[in-house]
Design a protein around this motif. Structure first.
Motif, PDB file in Angstrom:
ATOM      1  N   PHE A 177      82.778 -11.529  51.633  1.00  0.00           N
ATOM      2  CA  PHE A 177      81.415 -11.781  52.083  1.00  0.00           C
ATOM      3  C   PHE A 177      80.372 -10.949  51.337  1.00  0.00           C
ATOM      4  O   PHE A 177      79.177 -11.263  51.397  1.00  0.00           O
ATOM      5  CB  PHE A 177      81.312 -11.579  53.589  1.00  0.00           C
ATOM      6  CG  PHE A 177      81.873 -12.721  54.381  1.00  0.00           C
ATOM      7  CD1 PHE A 177      81.188 -13.918  54.476  1.00  0.00           C
ATOM      8  CD2 PHE A 177      83.099 -12.619  55.006  1.00  0.00           C
ATOM      9  CE1 PHE A 177      81.707 -14.991  55.179  1.00  0.00           C
ATOM     10  CE2 PHE A 177      83.638 -13.687  55.724  1.00  0.00           C
ATOM     11  CZ  PHE A 177      82.937 -14.877  55.809  1.00  0.00           C
ATOM     12  N   PHE A 178      80.808  -9.900  50.648  1.00  0.00           N
ATOM     13  CA  PHE A 178      79.875  -9.151  49.790  1.00  0.00           C
ATOM     14  C   PHE A 178      80.044  -9.530  48.320  1.00  0.00           C
ATOM     15  O   PHE A 178      79.453  -8.894  47.451  1.00  0.00           O
ATOM     16  CB  PHE A 178      80.070  -7.647  49.984  1.00  0.00           C
ATOM     17  CG  PHE A 178      79.413  -7.113  51.230  1.00  0.00           C
ATOM     18  CD1 PHE A 178      78.034  -7.013  51.311  1.00  0.00           C
ATOM     19  CD2 PHE A 178      80.176  -6.736  52.320  1.00  0.00           C
ATOM     20  CE1 PHE A 178      77.417  -6.530  52.462  1.00  0.00           C
ATOM     21  CE2 PHE A 178      79.582  -6.251  53.475  1.00  0.00           C
ATOM     22  CZ  PHE A 178      78.195  -6.147  53.549  1.00  0.00           C
ATOM     23  N   VAL A 223      77.217  -9.379  45.359  1.00  0.00           N
ATOM     24  CA  VAL A 223      76.141  -8.415  45.630  1.00  0.00           C
ATOM     25  C   VAL A 223      76.252  -7.298  44.602  1.00  0.00           C
ATOM     26  O   VAL A 223      77.192  -6.511  44.625  1.00  0.00           O
ATOM     27  CB  VAL A 223      76.251  -7.856  47.060  1.00  0.00           C
ATOM     28  CG1 VAL A 223      75.154  -6.821  47.306  1.00  0.00           C
ATOM     29  CG2 VAL A 223      76.160  -8.987  48.084  1.00  0.00           C
ATOM     30  N   ALA A 278      69.380  -7.988  54.922  1.00  0.00           N
ATOM     31  CA  ALA A 278      70.440  -8.765  54.272  1.00  0.00           C
ATOM     32  C   ALA A 278      71.813  -8.211  54.618  1.00  0.00           C
ATOM     33  O   ALA A 278      72.769  -8.967  54.859  1.00  0.00           O
ATOM     34  CB  ALA A 278      70.234  -8.763  52.763  1.00  0.00           C
ATOM     35  N   LEU A 279      71.917  -6.887  54.661  1.00  0.00           N
ATOM     36  CA  LEU A 279      73.217  -6.283  54.958  1.00  0.00           C
ATOM     37  C   LEU A 279      73.652  -6.573  56.395  1.00  0.00           C
ATOM     38  O   LEU A 279      74.803  -6.964  56.638  1.00  0.00           O
ATOM     39  CB  LEU A 279      73.160  -4.771  54.728  1.00  0.00           C
ATOM     40  CG  LEU A 279      74.515  -4.095  54.923  1.00  0.00           C
ATOM     41  CD1 LEU A 279      74.906  -3.279  53.720  1.00  0.00           C
ATOM     42  CD2 LEU A 279      74.508  -3.226  56.170  1.00  0.00           C
ATOM     43  N   GLU A 287      72.749  -9.010  58.290  1.00  0.00           N
ATOM     44  CA  GLU A 287      73.079 -10.436  58.415  1.00  0.00           C
ATOM     45  C   GLU A 287      74.503 -10.698  57.943  1.00  0.00           C
ATOM     46  O   GLU A 287      75.246 -11.467  58.558  1.00  0.00           O
ATOM     47  CB  GLU A 287      72.100 -11.285  57.600  1.00  0.00           C
ATOM     48  CG  GLU A 287      70.861 -11.695  58.362  1.00  0.00           C
ATOM     49  CD  GLU A 287      70.288 -12.993  57.823  1.00  0.00           C
ATOM     50  OE1 GLU A 287      70.525 -13.308  56.644  1.00  0.00           O
ATOM     51  OE2 GLU A 287      69.606 -13.700  58.594  1.00  0.00           O
ATOM     52  N   THR A 288      74.896 -10.061  56.848  1.00  0.00           N
ATOM     53  CA  THR A 288      76.253 -10.250  56.335  1.00  0.00           C
ATOM     54  C   THR A 288      77.283  -9.727  57.322  1.00  0.00           C
ATOM     55  O   THR A 288      78.368 -10.291  57.466  1.00  0.00           O
ATOM     56  CB  THR A 288      76.416  -9.529  54.988  1.00  0.00           C
ATOM     57  OG1 THR A 288      75.458 -10.058  54.071  1.00  0.00           O
ATOM     58  CG2 THR A 288      77.815  -9.737  54.406  1.00  0.00           C
ATOM     59  N   LYS A 317      75.920 -12.067  61.219  1.00  0.00           N
ATOM     60  CA  LYS A 317      75.481 -13.449  61.353  1.00  0.00           C
ATOM     61  C   LYS A 317      76.661 -14.377  61.563  1.00  0.00           C
ATOM     62  O   LYS A 317      77.756 -14.155  61.053  1.00  0.00           O
ATOM     63  CB  LYS A 317      74.705 -13.863  60.095  1.00  0.00           C
ATOM     64  CG  LYS A 317      74.084 -15.250  60.176  1.00  0.00           C
ATOM     65  CD  LYS A 317      73.329 -15.568  58.888  1.00  0.00           C
ATOM     66  CE  LYS A 317      72.756 -16.967  58.925  1.00  0.00           C
ATOM     67  NZ  LYS A 317      72.060 -17.297  57.648  1.00  0.00           N
ATOM     68  N   ASN A 351      79.883 -15.087  59.324  1.00  0.00           N
ATOM     69  CA  ASN A 351      80.098 -13.959  58.438  1.00  0.00           C
ATOM     70  C   ASN A 351      81.167 -13.029  58.994  1.00  0.00           C
ATOM     71  O   ASN A 351      81.993 -13.436  59.809  1.00  0.00           O
ATOM     72  CB  ASN A 351      78.778 -13.248  58.152  1.00  0.00           C
ATOM     73  CG  ASN A 351      77.943 -14.013  57.127  1.00  0.00           C
ATOM     74  OD1 ASN A 351      78.362 -15.034  56.611  1.00  0.00           O
ATOM     75  ND2 ASN A 351      76.777 -13.511  56.824  1.00  0.00           N
ATOM     76  N   LYS A 391      87.053 -16.583  54.181  1.00  0.00           N
ATOM     77  CA  LYS A 391      86.166 -17.734  54.046  1.00  0.00           C
ATOM     78  C   LYS A 391      86.904 -19.045  54.299  1.00  0.00           C
ATOM     79  O   LYS A 391      86.379 -19.953  54.959  1.00  0.00           O
ATOM     80  CB  LYS A 391      85.518 -17.725  52.660  1.00  0.00           C
ATOM     81  CG  LYS A 391      84.449 -16.648  52.525  1.00  0.00           C
ATOM     82  CD  LYS A 391      83.668 -16.789  51.240  1.00  0.00           C
ATOM     83  CE  LYS A 391      82.496 -15.822  51.196  1.00  0.00           C
ATOM     84  NZ  LYS A 391      81.697 -15.942  49.947  1.00  0.00           N
TER      85      LYS A 391
END
Length: 414
Positions: free
Chosen positions: A334-335, A338, A346-347, A349-350, A353, A356, A405
Motif C-alpha cells: 500500500f506504500f 511513495v 495522505a499517510l 488515509e493509507t 481508509k 487500505n 491487494k
C-alpha cells in the motif's frame, strides 16, 4: 525531495520483515531494537505457506532461506504413548498452496531477515538497525519516537512491532491478556545427542524425519519436529495450568525459564522413553499461554501496530509469525510508489481508509485469532462465537493468501 522517514520499533520478525517490504527509493528506514545483541533465542519457528510464499516469491529470498537450513514439513504424525503411529496427515502444501510449510531455528531465520533488511545489495537504501535503543514513548500525531536515553527521532511513519510500549498510544486503555488455562514448555535438543543417548525414542520417532510429530495424553500435548535440516529437535509441551508443578502465573514471557525437575513431575505419567529426552535440552523455557481479544484499532496518527503488537494469537495454528509477515507485505503493497515524505492526510488515509491497510488486514487476522483460540479448547472456551469452518477449510483460508491487494479484491468480489 524530502525522504520518506520510517521508524520501526522492534527488531524481531515483524520489524525486520517490515523493513524488507518497505525498502525503496528515497526512503530512510530505522529499526530500533531494545536488546544490545539483537539475538533471537533458540527455538523453532514455522512459516506457513502463506508467509513462505511472500518471502520467497515477493521478496526474492528463496536462496537465503535455503541457506538458513530450513526444513520442509511434509505433514503431521500422531503417536500414542507406546510409540505406535496412529495417524499420518500429509501436507501437500506446494501442490495445493504454491509454497511449503517451512521450519527454522528461529535464530537462523532472524539472521536471514536481518541481512536482507540491511544489505546494500537490495533495492532501496539499506535499513539502519540500532540496537540498545529502547523505545519508551511516542507522539503519534507529530511523528516523534522517544528513546530511553532521551533521544527523540522524527518519522513520517512509525511502525510498532513491539506493542508493550506503543499500544497505549493507539488505544484508550491497554488490553489485558487473560490466562488460557495452559502453559507451554519449550525445549531444543541436538539430534546427535538423541541418537547417542536415547535409542528407544529414536527407534519409535525418527528425529530427522521431516514431519511434525504429536503425542496427546493425560490432558497434555507434545508437539515435536526437526530443525536445521535435522541437526536439532524442537519440542513444545502443552500442559494444563492446574497440572503444573511450578507457578504458571509467574511465567508471562515466552523467554521465561522452566524447571526440569518440576517438568518431569508434571509428565510423570508419560512413559520414560519420552520423558528421558527432556533432560538433554541445554535450555528449558516455560511460558503461560495468554489470550487477547482482537484490538478495536491498530493505528493512530502516524503510528500503526503490526504483528503480535496488533494481534497476538495462540500458537495452535502456527500463524503468529506468518501473520506478521502478511502485515509487512501489506505495508509494502500500500506504500508502493511513495518516493517522498507523504503528507499527514495522505499517510493516515493509507493507514485507515477503506480498502487500505487496516481494513484489509483486520477481518482476516481477527478470524485467524479466533480459530487459534477455538483450536485450543477447552482451555480457551469462554463462550466465544465459533468459527464455522472445518479444519481443511480453514487451512485453505490461511494458506491460499496471495498478498494484501489481491485479498482485498477477492473480498470485494465476494
Amino acid at each position: 525531495m524530502s525522504p520518506f522517514r520510517i521508524v520501526i520499533a522492534g527488531g524481531g520478525i515483524a520489524g525486520l520483515t517490515a523493513a524488507i517490504a518497505l525498502r525503496g527509493p528515497n526512503r530512510h528506514i530505522t529499526v530500533l531494537e531494545q536488546s544490545s545483541l539483537n539475538k533471537e533465542i533458540g527455538a523453532l519457528v514455522s512459516l506457513q505457506p502463506n508467509a513462505s510464499k511472500i518471502i520467497q516469491s515477493s521478496w526474492g529470498l528463496k536462496n537465503e532461506l535455503h541457506g538458513a537450513r530450513e526444513m520442509v514439513d511434509e505433514g503431521f504424525r500422531i503417536y500414542n504413548t507406546d510409540g505406535k503411529l496412529v495417524n499420518t496427515i500429509p501436507l501437500l502444501a506446494r501442490t495445493i498452496y504454491g509454497s511449503e510449510r517451512l521450519l527454522f531455528h528461529r535464530r537462523d531465520l532472524h539472521d536471514v531477515l536481518k541481512e536482507a533488511a540491511v544489505s546494500p545489495n537490495r533495492k532501496g537504501e539499506p535499513a539502519v538497525l540500532r540496537v540498545a535503543s529502547r523505545v519508551v514513548g511516542c507522539d503519534a500525531v507529530a511523528g516523534i519516537v522517544a528513546l530511553e536515553d532521551g533521544e527523540r527521532i522524527e518519522a513520517d511513519l512509525i511502525i510498532g512491532a513491539d506493542g508493550i510500549v506503543l499500544r497505549k498510544h493507539v488505544l484508550d486503555s491497554e488490553p489485558c491478556a487473560m490466562p488460557t488455562g495452559h502453559s507451554a514448555y519449550r525445549l531444543m535438543i541436538p539430534t546427535k545427542i538423541l541418537e547417542e543417548k536415547e535409542p528407544e525414542f529414536c527407534a519409535k520417532i525418527n528425529p530427522r524425519d521431516p514431519f511434525t510429530s504429536m503425542i496427546v495424553a493425560h490432558d497434555c500435548r507434545l508437539v515435536m519436529g526437526p530443525g536445521r535440516q535435522g541437526e536439532v529437535y524442537g519440542i513444545v509441551a502443552l500442559v494444563p495450568d492446574d497440572q503444573m508443578n511450578e507457578d504458571p502465573h509467574a511465567k508471562h514471557s515466552w523467554v521465561s525459564k522452566g524447571d526440569l525437575e518440576k517438568m518431569l513431575k508434571t509428565f510423570a505419567d508419560f512413559p520414560t522413553w519420552v520423558t528421558e529426552i527432556f533432560k538433554h535440552s541445554p535450555d528449558l523455557g516455560l511460558w503461560q499461554l495468554r489470550d487477547l481479544d482482537p484490538l478495536t484499532n491498530w493505528h493512530h496518527g502516524r503510528l500503526i501496530l503490526i504483528g503480535d503488537a496488533a494481534h497476538a494469537m495462540l500458537p495452535t495454528q502456527g500463524q503468529g509469525a506468518s501473520q506478521a509477515i502478511e502485515d509487512s507485505e501489506a505495508l509494502g503493497a500500500f506504500f508502493e510508489g511513495v518516493t517522498e515524505a507523504p503528507s499527514f492526510h495522505a499517510l493516515t488515509e493509507t493507514l485507515e481508509k477503506e480498502q487500505n491497510i487496516f481494513q484489509t488486514r483486520y477481518a482476516r487476522v481477527s478470524l485467524i485469532q479466533a480459530y487459534s483460540r477455538q483450536a485450543a479448547k477447552p482451555a480457551t472456551d469462554k463462550g466465544a462465537k465459533l468459527v464455522k469452518m472445518k479444519p481443511d477449510e480453514f487451512m485453505d483460508y490461511n494458506c491460499k493468501y496471495s498478498g494484501a491487494k489481491q485479498w482485498r479484491l477477492e473480498q470485494l468480489a465476494n
